[in-house]
Design a protein around this motif. Structure first.
Motif, PDB file in Angstrom:
ATOM      1  N   ASN B   3      10.205   4.473  35.614  1.00  0.00           N
ATOM      2  CA  ASN B   3      11.116   5.145  36.640  1.00  0.00           C
ATOM      3  C   ASN B   3       9.841   5.960  38.200  1.00  0.00           C
ATOM      4  O   ASN B   3       8.694   6.036  37.386  1.00  0.00           O
ATOM      5  N   ASP B  32       5.972   6.970  33.694  1.00  0.00           N
ATOM      6  CA  ASP B  32       6.157   6.862  34.646  1.00  0.00           C
ATOM      7  C   ASP B  32       4.646   6.576  36.143  1.00  0.00           C
ATOM      8  O   ASP B  32       3.987   7.059  36.041  1.00  0.00           O
ATOM      9  N   ASN B 152      13.995   9.350  40.562  1.00  0.00           N
ATOM     10  CA  ASN B 152      14.711   9.800  39.972  1.00  0.00           C
ATOM     11  C   ASN B 152      14.586  11.605  39.943  1.00  0.00           C
ATOM     12  O   ASN B 152      15.584  11.943  39.396  1.00  0.00           O
TER      13      ASN B 152
END
Lengths: 73, 157
Positions: B3, B32, B152
């Motif tokens: 993410n 990430d 996110n």
């Protein structure tokens, strides 16, 4: 399948997971990375790390030194 | 699954900067993509320790003089006591083997954490590119928002 030992003792957060990340990155699929850490948070962190990255946590021992065995996916 | 995470670093305090870089490094180690956007006081974290000769007007020079130059000069957000608190904190953290902010920044960048300096804040505070560490990007709010749209997790520190 190789077994790679990582000594992350005395490293504070986020040292141990950074070491684990780097070791897994340079390992082959199926290799087992054994991490020894003294950071108390590592016991929970390694579980979260494996869940997130999709690598398998083969075993996890608690104690003065936390030992995690992680198999690279 | 990888993410994206975005962190706005607004504060220029040692403790807050450390929190920001620990989270950034941790997220990068979880696989990430991380973008840190430095604005206002946060820009001081990115300043080089050494004084750089650049052309500035009087107010810009005053600002530059009053603000800390780089991670080794930052104070604490609480109990700073004119810098004594920060000294004590650095001492304790060294004893407990916690990475220094400089090391945390190096680690974060080695893991590919992207650093963006806000050009508007730089202009307001009279901070020039030459005074900031190398290898960073310069952009405005739209770049940050574009990154945040895809992320996110978004933090304001």
């Amino acid at each position: 399948m190789a077994e790679i030992k990582i000594d992350a003792k005395c490293l504070q957060c986020p040292g141990p997971i950074v070491q684990l990340f780097n070791a897994v990155k340079s390992a082959q699929s199926g290799d087992v990375i054994v991490v020894e850490a003294t950071d108390r948070g590592f016991y929970k962190d390694v579980q979260a790390w494996c869940k997130k990255t999709g690598n398998e946590l083969l075993s996890l021992e608690d104690g003065d030194v936390i030992v995690a065995r992680v198999k690279k996916a | 699954m990888a993410n994206k995470k975005t962190i706005i670093v607004f504060s220029g305090d040692l403790d807050k900067a450390m929190a920001a870089f620990i989270i950034a490094t941790g997220a990068a180690a979880m696989g990430d993509e991380v973008t840190m956007f430095f604005t206002f006081w946060g820009l001081n974290i990115l300043r080089k320790a050494k004084k750089v000769q650049v052309k500035k007007d009087f107010l810009e020079r005053m600002f530059g003089f009053m603000m800390p130059r780089g991670p080794e000069k930052l104070g604490l957000s609480k109990m700073n006591f004119g810098g004594l608190g920060a000294k004590m904190m650095r001492y304790i953290m060294k004893r407990k083997n916690v990475n220094t902010l400089t090391e945390l920044m190096e680690n974060a960048r080695a893991l590919g954490v992207r650093i963006i300096a806000c050009t508007m804040s730089m202009d307001v505070m009279g901070i020039k590119k030459e005074e900031l560490i190398d290898g960073i990007d310069y952009a405005g709010v739209a770049t940050y928002l574009g990154e945040a749209d895809e992320a996110n997790v978004n933090l304001f520190i």
